[in-house]
Design a protein around this motif. Structure first.
Motif, PDB file in Angstrom:
ATOM      1  N   ALA A  56      43.416  24.456 -11.952  1.00 27.63           N
ATOM      2  CA  ALA A  56      42.316  25.316 -12.414  1.00 27.63           C
ATOM      3  C   ALA A  56      40.975  24.592 -12.304  1.00 27.63           C
ATOM      4  N   LEU A  57      40.936  23.318 -12.660  1.00 28.56           N
ATOM      5  CA  LEU A  57      39.701  22.538 -12.554  1.00 28.56           C
ATOM      6  C   LEU A  57      39.244  22.420 -11.109  1.00 28.56           C
ATOM      7  N   LEU A  58      40.200  22.201 -10.191  1.00 29.44           N
ATOM      8  CA  LEU A  58      39.855  22.094  -8.780  1.00 29.44           C
ATOM      9  C   LEU A  58      39.289  23.413  -8.260  1.00 29.44           C
ATOM     10  N   ARG A  59      39.885  24.516  -8.665  1.00 31.61           N
ATOM     11  CA  ARG A  59      39.419  25.824  -8.218  1.00 31.61           C
ATOM     12  C   ARG A  59      38.054  26.174  -8.806  1.00 31.61           C
ATOM     13  N   SER A  60      37.712  25.525  -9.928  1.00 29.03           N
ATOM     14  CA  SER A  60      36.395  25.787 -10.537  1.00 29.03           C
ATOM     15  C   SER A  60      35.300  24.958  -9.885  1.00 29.03           C
ATOM     16  N   GLY A  61      35.706  24.060  -8.960  1.00 30.07           N
ATOM     17  CA  GLY A  61      34.701  23.291  -8.247  1.00 30.07           C
ATOM     18  C   GLY A  61      34.664  21.812  -8.580  1.00 30.07           C
ATOM     19  N   ARG A  62      35.497  21.354  -9.516  1.00 27.93           N
ATOM     20  CA  ARG A  62      35.522  19.915  -9.837  1.00 27.93           C
ATOM     21  C   ARG A  62      36.076  19.134  -8.648  1.00 27.93           C
ATOM     22  N   GLY A  63      35.540  17.947  -8.430  1.00 26.09           N
ATOM     23  CA  GLY A  63      35.963  17.129  -7.309  1.00 26.09           C
ATOM     24  C   GLY A  63      37.360  16.549  -7.508  1.00 26.09           C
ATOM     25  N   PHE A  64      38.134  16.509  -6.435  1.00 30.20           N
ATOM     26  CA  PHE A  64      39.501  15.996  -6.516  1.00 30.20           C
ATOM     27  C   PHE A  64      39.504  14.529  -6.954  1.00 30.20           C
ATOM     28  N   ALA A  65      38.669  13.719  -6.309  1.00 29.20           N
ATOM     29  CA  ALA A  65      38.628  12.292  -6.627  1.00 29.20           C
ATOM     30  C   ALA A  65      38.214  12.052  -8.074  1.00 29.20           C
ATOM     31  N   GLN A  66      37.281  12.844  -8.553  1.00 31.74           N
ATOM     32  CA  GLN A  66      36.810  12.710  -9.927  1.00 31.74           C
ATOM     33  C   GLN A  66      37.944  12.969 -10.921  1.00 31.74           C
ATOM     34  N   ILE A  67      38.710  14.031 -10.672  1.00 32.31           N
ATOM     35  CA  ILE A  67      39.824  14.353 -11.575  1.00 32.31           C
ATOM     36  C   ILE A  67      40.910  13.294 -11.482  1.00 32.31           C
ATOM     37  N   ALA A  68      41.197  12.833 -10.268  1.00 31.36           N
ATOM     38  CA  ALA A  68      42.233  11.817 -10.087  1.00 31.36           C
ATOM     39  C   ALA A  68      41.898  10.556 -10.867  1.00 31.36           C
ATOM     40  N   ARG A  69      40.668  10.110 -10.780  1.00 33.93           N
ATOM     41  CA  ARG A  69      40.272   8.895 -11.492  1.00 33.93           C
ATOM     42  C   ARG A  69      40.347   9.082 -13.010  1.00 33.93           C
ATOM     43  N   ALA A  70      40.164  10.311 -13.457  1.00 35.14           N
ATOM     44  CA  ALA A  70      40.149  10.572 -14.896  1.00 35.14           C
ATOM     45  C   ALA A  70      41.538  10.747 -15.483  1.00 35.14           C
ATOM     46  N   VAL A  71      42.464  11.397 -14.757  1.00 32.01           N
ATOM     47  CA  VAL A  71      43.722  11.780 -15.408  1.00 32.01           C
ATOM     48  C   VAL A  71      44.990  11.325 -14.693  1.00 32.01           C
ATOM     49  N   SER A  72      44.906  10.924 -13.436  1.00 34.03           N
ATOM     50  CA  SER A  72      46.135  10.629 -12.701  1.00 34.03           C
ATOM     51  C   SER A  72      46.894   9.449 -13.297  1.00 34.03           C
ATOM     52  N   LEU A  73      48.221   9.572 -13.318  1.00 38.71           N
ATOM     53  CA  LEU A  73      49.091   8.513 -13.840  1.00 38.71           C
ATOM     54  C   LEU A  73      49.527   7.531 -12.761  1.00 38.71           C
ATOM     55  N   ASP A  74      49.165   7.813 -11.516  1.00 40.30           N
ATOM     56  CA  ASP A  74      49.565   6.942 -10.405  1.00 40.30           C
ATOM     57  C   ASP A  74      48.573   5.789 -10.291  1.00 40.30           C
ATOM     58  N   ALA A  75      48.979   4.634 -10.795  1.00 41.24           N
ATOM     59  CA  ALA A  75      48.078   3.478 -10.819  1.00 41.24           C
ATOM     60  C   ALA A  75      47.674   3.025  -9.422  1.00 41.24           C
ATOM     61  N   GLU A  76      48.540   3.265  -8.421  1.00 41.55           N
ATOM     62  CA  GLU A  76      48.258   2.789  -7.066  1.00 41.55           C
ATOM     63  C   GLU A  76      47.188   3.613  -6.368  1.00 41.55           C
ATOM     64  N   THR A  77      47.028   4.896  -6.741  1.00 39.91           N
ATOM     65  CA  THR A  77      46.064   5.745  -6.051  1.00 39.91           C
ATOM     66  C   THR A  77      44.923   6.224  -6.941  1.00 39.91           C
TER      67      THR A  77
END
Length: 358
Positions: free
Chosen positions: A223-244
């Motif tokens: 939903a955040l991506l569809r609202s226009g939020r950047g993929f990289a921005q969300i990944a850095r904020a919430v992703s659990l994958d430490a490698e990426t």
């Protein structure tokens, strides 16, 4: 049957030639029984036509018996060292134990064939391999290694025996196949022309990915991506994958077979630029994006010549090895107890060797 995958190349197999695991470890994974001489339970060497074995014996090879206890001990060692587990399903367990008995018999035949040729494994070589194992797995900490073995009910001698069997199998294979000539460029060219359609580099996709712990969280990410939020921005904020995570979720270019099946199907079924998911994998719930598509292509002969030369030489060596092993098995007096007799006792145990080789 799966394809044979080499760096940058996918070559579909040609039937039995894909049985590459036999080359150096035909019976390494389920091999090398703890032998109990027939003298320990009988002074009479059992002939091939004997109808029954003693109740505590699983199989016999040329006058030497392998007890059920020895077989169970062997499987315990394989479980601790390689993660070989007995199936919980009774039908699968029955097949598993019959296959284990068969591979054990093959291993004993290999050991005897090696001995007849005077092939041995120096203690220094086995110890060197053990040191390499401890170094790669535990950073060289022999105390930690001993602690692990003790917890598994094993000893260093058990591991050394396993290493010796592996090296012995390798040396016998090398001895038996040493006269096989290397494939020629002309043979490689003929193989290439025959199988040109299979000589392809696989499609690769450049992906970005975000991992979260629940489906609801993944749905929120979409939903955040569809609202226009950047993929990289969300990944850095919430992703659990430490490698990426710090790279904005960027996975880089991957082939379909490098990915877990559900994720691969979603990633390679989406168009360029599309967001896909949620997809559950072993790492959690995933939301991905296809950043670029690199199409597969037919490879030129020069790109695969070396691979084909190695493959053809290996295939020729394997045929010599298979013929040799069939002769050895035909000449060996192998008797199985009814509960351990394989479905096809005369065939080489390719499935066991290929699936469970460490």
């Amino acid at each position: 049957m799966k394809s044979v995958h080499l760096p940058g190349v996918t070559i579909a197999p040609r039937g039995r030639s894909a049985w590459l695991a036999v080359a150096v470890a035909l019976a390494v994974a389920l091999s090398g029984a703890v032998l109990v001489s027939t003298a320990s339970w009988s002074t009479v060497s059992l002939p091939w036509h004997r109808a029954a074995l003693p109740d505590d014996v699983a199989l016999e090879v040329g006058g030497s018996a392998v007890t059920i206890t020895a077989l169970d001990r062997r499987l315990s060692i394989l479980s601790a060292l390689y993660g070989v587990k007995e199936p919980s399903d009774p039908a699968q367990l029955d097949t598993f134990r019959r296959d284990a008995a068969k591979s054990m018999a093959v291993s004993l035949v290999i050991e005897r064939a090696a001995a007849a040729r005077g092939i041995t494994v120096p203690e220094t070589k086995a110890q060197s391999q053990l040191s390499s194992l401890v170094s790669s797995q535990l950073g060289g900490d022999r105390r930690a290694f001993a602690t692990y073995l003790a917890a598994a009910g094993l000893s260093e001698a058990d591991v050394l025996d396993e290493i010796r069997r592996t090296l012995l199998n390798q040396r016998l294979y090398e001895e038996v196949t040493k006269a096989v000539p290397a494939a020629t460029s002309a043979q490689a060219r003929q193989e290439y022309d025959t199988r040109r359609s299979a000589m392809r580099s696989p499609e690769r996709r450049v992906l970005s990915n975000i991992v979260v712990s629940t489906r609801a969280q993944a749905t929120k990410v979409i939903a955040l991506l569809r609202s226009g939020r950047g993929f990289a921005q969300i990944a850095r904020a919430v992703s659990l994958d430490a490698e990426t995570k710090d790279a904005g979720g960027r996975l880089g270019a991957v082939t379909e077979e490098q990915l877990e099946t559900p994720y691969a199907e979603a990633a390679f079924g989406a168009r360029r630029g599309a967001v896909f998911g949620p997809v559950q994998t072993s790492s959690g719930w995933n939301v991905g994006r296809v950043d670029a598509v690199e199409a597969g292509r037919t490879l030129a002969f020069a790109e695969v010549e070396r691979t084909l030369l190695e493959s053809l030489t290996t295939e020729a060596s394997l045929e010599v090895w298979r013929t040799y092993m069939r002769e050895q098995l035909d000449a060996a007096d192998v008797v199985y107890a009814p509960a351990y007799r394989p479905a096809d006792p005369d065939a080489l145990p390719s499935d066991v060797a290929e699936k469970d080789t460490p």
